[in-house]
Design an enzyme around this catalytic site. Sequence first.
Site, PDB file in Angstrom:
ATOM      1  N   GLY A  18       0.772  -1.229   0.000  1.00  0.00           N
ATOM      2  CA  GLY A  18       0.000   0.000   0.000  1.00  0.00           C
ATOM      3  C   GLY A  18       0.808   1.286   0.000  1.00  0.00           C
ATOM      4  CG  ASN A  20       1.797   3.172  -5.814  1.00  0.00           C
ATOM      5  OD1 ASN A  20       2.213   4.216  -6.298  1.00  0.00           O
ATOM      6  ND2 ASN A  20       2.370   1.992  -6.047  1.00  0.00           N
ATOM      7  CG  ASN A 113      -3.197  -1.142 -12.754  1.00  0.00           C
ATOM      8  OD1 ASN A 113      -3.038  -1.330 -11.537  1.00  0.00           O
ATOM      9  ND2 ASN A 113      -2.479  -1.788 -13.665  1.00  0.00           N
ATOM     10  CG  HIS A 115       1.781  -2.511 -15.430  1.00  0.00           C
ATOM     11  ND1 HIS A 115       1.458  -3.750 -14.926  1.00  0.00           N
ATOM     12  CD2 HIS A 115       2.756  -2.708 -16.338  1.00  0.00           C
ATOM     13  CE1 HIS A 115       2.214  -4.657 -15.528  1.00  0.00           C
ATOM     14  NE2 HIS A 115       3.012  -4.057 -16.388  1.00  0.00           N
ATOM     15  CB  SER A 142       2.415   2.853 -17.348  1.00  0.00           C
ATOM     16  OG  SER A 142       3.596   2.630 -18.091  1.00  0.00           O
ATOM     17  CG  ASP A 151      -1.086  -4.639 -17.165  1.00  0.00           C
ATOM     18  OD1 ASP A 151      -1.705  -4.032 -16.275  1.00  0.00           O
ATOM     19  OD2 ASP A 151      -0.354  -5.614 -16.941  1.00  0.00           O
ATOM     20  CD  GLU A 180       5.053   1.719  -8.974  1.00  0.00           C
ATOM     21  OE1 GLU A 180       4.001   1.517  -8.336  1.00  0.00           O
ATOM     22  OE2 GLU A 180       5.830   0.800  -9.298  1.00  0.00           O
TER      23      GLU A 180
HETATM   24  N1  NHR Z   1      -8.086  -6.054 -14.949  1.00  0.00           N
HETATM   25  C1  NHR Z   1      -8.368  -5.627 -16.175  1.00  0.00           C
HETATM   26  N2  NHR Z   1      -9.506  -6.031 -16.736  1.00  0.00           N
HETATM   27  N3  NHR Z   1      -7.549  -4.815 -16.887  1.00  0.00           N
HETATM   28  C2  NHR Z   1      -6.402  -4.411 -16.329  1.00  0.00           C
HETATM   29  O1  NHR Z   1      -5.616  -3.606 -17.030  1.00  0.00           O
HETATM   30  C3  NHR Z   1      -6.041  -4.827 -15.034  1.00  0.00           C
HETATM   31  C4  NHR Z   1      -6.921  -5.668 -14.368  1.00  0.00           C
HETATM   32  C5  NHR Z   1      -6.628  -6.133 -13.068  1.00  0.00           C
HETATM   33  C6  NHR Z   1      -5.441  -5.807 -12.476  1.00  0.00           C
HETATM   34  C7  NHR Z   1      -3.207  -4.749 -12.513  1.00  0.00           C
HETATM   35  C8  NHR Z   1      -2.141  -5.569 -13.269  1.00  0.00           C
HETATM   36  C9  NHR Z   1      -0.774  -4.962 -13.129  1.00  0.00           C
HETATM   37  O2  NHR Z   1      -0.647  -3.739 -13.040  1.00  0.00           O
HETATM   38  C10 NHR Z   1      -4.522  -4.995 -13.147  1.00  0.00           C
HETATM   39  C11 NHR Z   1      -4.822  -4.495 -14.414  1.00  0.00           C
HETATM   40  C12 NHR Z   1      -2.685  -8.955 -11.644  1.00  0.00           C
HETATM   41  C13 NHR Z   1      -2.274  -9.825 -12.626  1.00  0.00           C
HETATM   42  C14 NHR Z   1      -2.348 -11.306 -12.433  1.00  0.00           C
HETATM   43  O3  NHR Z   1      -1.868 -12.073 -13.261  1.00  0.00           O
HETATM   44  C15 NHR Z   1      -1.806  -9.286 -13.807  1.00  0.00           C
HETATM   45  C16 NHR Z   1      -1.770  -7.921 -13.984  1.00  0.00           C
HETATM   46  C17 NHR Z   1      -2.200  -7.037 -12.990  1.00  0.00           C
HETATM   47  C18 NHR Z   1      -2.662  -7.569 -11.812  1.00  0.00           C
HETATM   48  N4  NHR Z   1      -2.988 -11.780 -11.339  1.00  0.00           N
HETATM   49  C19 NHR Z   1      -3.200 -13.192 -11.028  1.00  0.00           C
HETATM   50  C20 NHR Z   1      -4.642 -13.584 -11.371  1.00  0.00           C
HETATM   51  O4  NHR Z   1      -4.837 -14.771 -11.649  1.00  0.00           O
HETATM   52  C21 NHR Z   1      -3.016 -13.473  -9.563  1.00  0.00           C
HETATM   53  C22 NHR Z   1      -1.622 -13.160  -9.091  1.00  0.00           C
HETATM   54  C23 NHR Z   1      -1.514 -13.145  -7.581  1.00  0.00           C
HETATM   55  O5  NHR Z   1      -2.520 -13.295  -6.862  1.00  0.00           O
HETATM   56  O6  NHR Z   1      -0.397 -12.927  -7.101  1.00  0.00           O
HETATM   57  O7  NHR Z   1      -5.550 -12.732 -11.302  1.00  0.00           O
HETATM   58  O8  NHR Z   1       0.244  -5.706 -13.167  1.00  0.00           O
HETATM   59  C1  GAR Z   2       3.683  -1.405  -7.241  1.00  0.00           C
HETATM   60  O1  GAR Z   2       4.985  -1.465  -7.782  1.00  0.00           O
HETATM   61  C2  GAR Z   2       2.658  -1.531  -8.337  1.00  0.00           C
HETATM   62  O2  GAR Z   2       3.038  -0.872  -9.528  1.00  0.00           O
HETATM   63  C3  GAR Z   2       2.647  -3.007  -8.539  1.00  0.00           C
HETATM   64  O3  GAR Z   2       2.765  -3.567  -7.256  1.00  0.00           O
HETATM   65  C4  GAR Z   2       3.412  -2.642  -6.388  1.00  0.00           C
HETATM   66  C5  GAR Z   2       2.486  -2.345  -5.257  1.00  0.00           C
HETATM   67  O4  GAR Z   2       3.147  -1.602  -4.273  1.00  0.00           O
HETATM   68  N1  GAR Z   2       1.444  -3.453  -9.149  1.00  0.00           N
HETATM   69  C6  GAR Z   2       1.344  -4.612  -9.734  1.00  0.00           C
HETATM   70  O5  GAR Z   2       2.291  -5.346  -9.916  1.00  0.00           O
HETATM   71  C7  GAR Z   2      -0.041  -4.971 -10.171  1.00  0.00           C
HETATM   72  N2  GAR Z   2      -0.038  -6.278 -10.676  1.00  0.00           N
HETATM   73  P1  GAR Z   2       2.331  -0.898  -3.107  1.00  0.00           P
HETATM   74  O6  GAR Z   2       1.372  -1.936  -2.537  1.00  0.00           O
HETATM   75  O7  GAR Z   2       3.389  -0.531  -2.118  1.00  0.00           O
HETATM   76  O8  GAR Z   2       1.618   0.276  -3.684  1.00  0.00           O
END
Ligand code: NHR
Ligand code: GAR
Length: 224
Positions: A18, A20, A113, A115, A142, A151, A180
């Site tokens: 948390g 961010n 989001n 990323h 981003s 993403d 970020e």
């Molecule tokens: N949902 C949508 N529809 N579109 C996006 O752009 C999203 C989203 C949900 C989350 C964050 C994203 C990132 O910034 C995000 C963007 C989780 C995963 C993932 O693979 C991928 C990308 C992001 C967040 N999650 C696994 C799953 O099965 C679980 C992984 C875990 O629990 O550790 O959901 O990176």
């Molecule tokens: C941040 O680096 C964020 O960009 C990334 O996780 C970290 C969270 O840090 N997000 C993802 O990877 C989403 N899949 P925070 O909990 O300290 O904000």
Amino acid sequence: MTEREAETRLVVLISGGGSNLQAIIDGCADGSIPARIAAVISNRADAYGLTRAAKANLATRVLDHRGFADRESYDAALAEVIEEYAPHALLLAGFMRILTPAFVSRFRGRMFNIHPSLLPKYIGLHTHQRALDAGESRHGASVHFVTEELDGGPVVLQAWVPIERNDDATRLAARVLAREHLIYPAVARWFAQGRLHMRDERVLLDDTPLTEPILLGPDAAPPP
Ligand code: NHR
Ligand code: GAR
């Protein structure tokens, strides 16, 4: 004198530390983001971000995905909890669950989001290690509108950092995370000021379409 509450309500979704979220809390507190956080919601009960939220006297909720049969039912329950707070915007801040199209359609155009990569590079997870393995000289983060495509929504603001000779994923992640904390509050500020919209899958800032994301170098501050 009673302070009038900022009108824009934010709901923040987290899964972890948390930091961010903290940057957004601080921006709301110091007035740079003219908004208030109506709730912080985590899919993990042990997320440290919940402690940060509690310290700031914010409402917190936990909705553990493991109690649900499938993504559709989890996302439907999550949307119900979010809508209790009637947010103007929904901020994913280290939220680790991919969201279904049905969920996205409920919050389209008002969901962001952050990323940890220079999108469109390194969609998905383990972005820091992948950037190192590819021999990149730059990496970053981003802030983008969330759409159905993971993403893949239009990017508003990015920041890059140099990759150093002896970097590892931990050091690189820390350098990116510091940036970020600058770019997510800036985007939240623009949204709360009513200056940021998504139209036809494009970003409008001050009614002007962005032809490409705003990209900040290592020492640059976001535009006002
Ligand atoms: N949902 C949508 N529809 N579109 C996006 O752009 C999203 C989203 C949900 C989350 C964050 C994203 C990132 O910034 C995000 C963007 C989780 C995963 C993932 O693979 C991928 C990308 C992001 C967040 N999650 C696994 C799953 O099965 C679980 C992984 C875990 O629990 O550790 O959901 O990176
Ligand atoms: C941040 O680096 C964020 O960009 C990334 O996780 C970290 C969270 O840090 N997000 C993802 O990877 C989403 N899949 P925070 O909990 O300290 O904000």
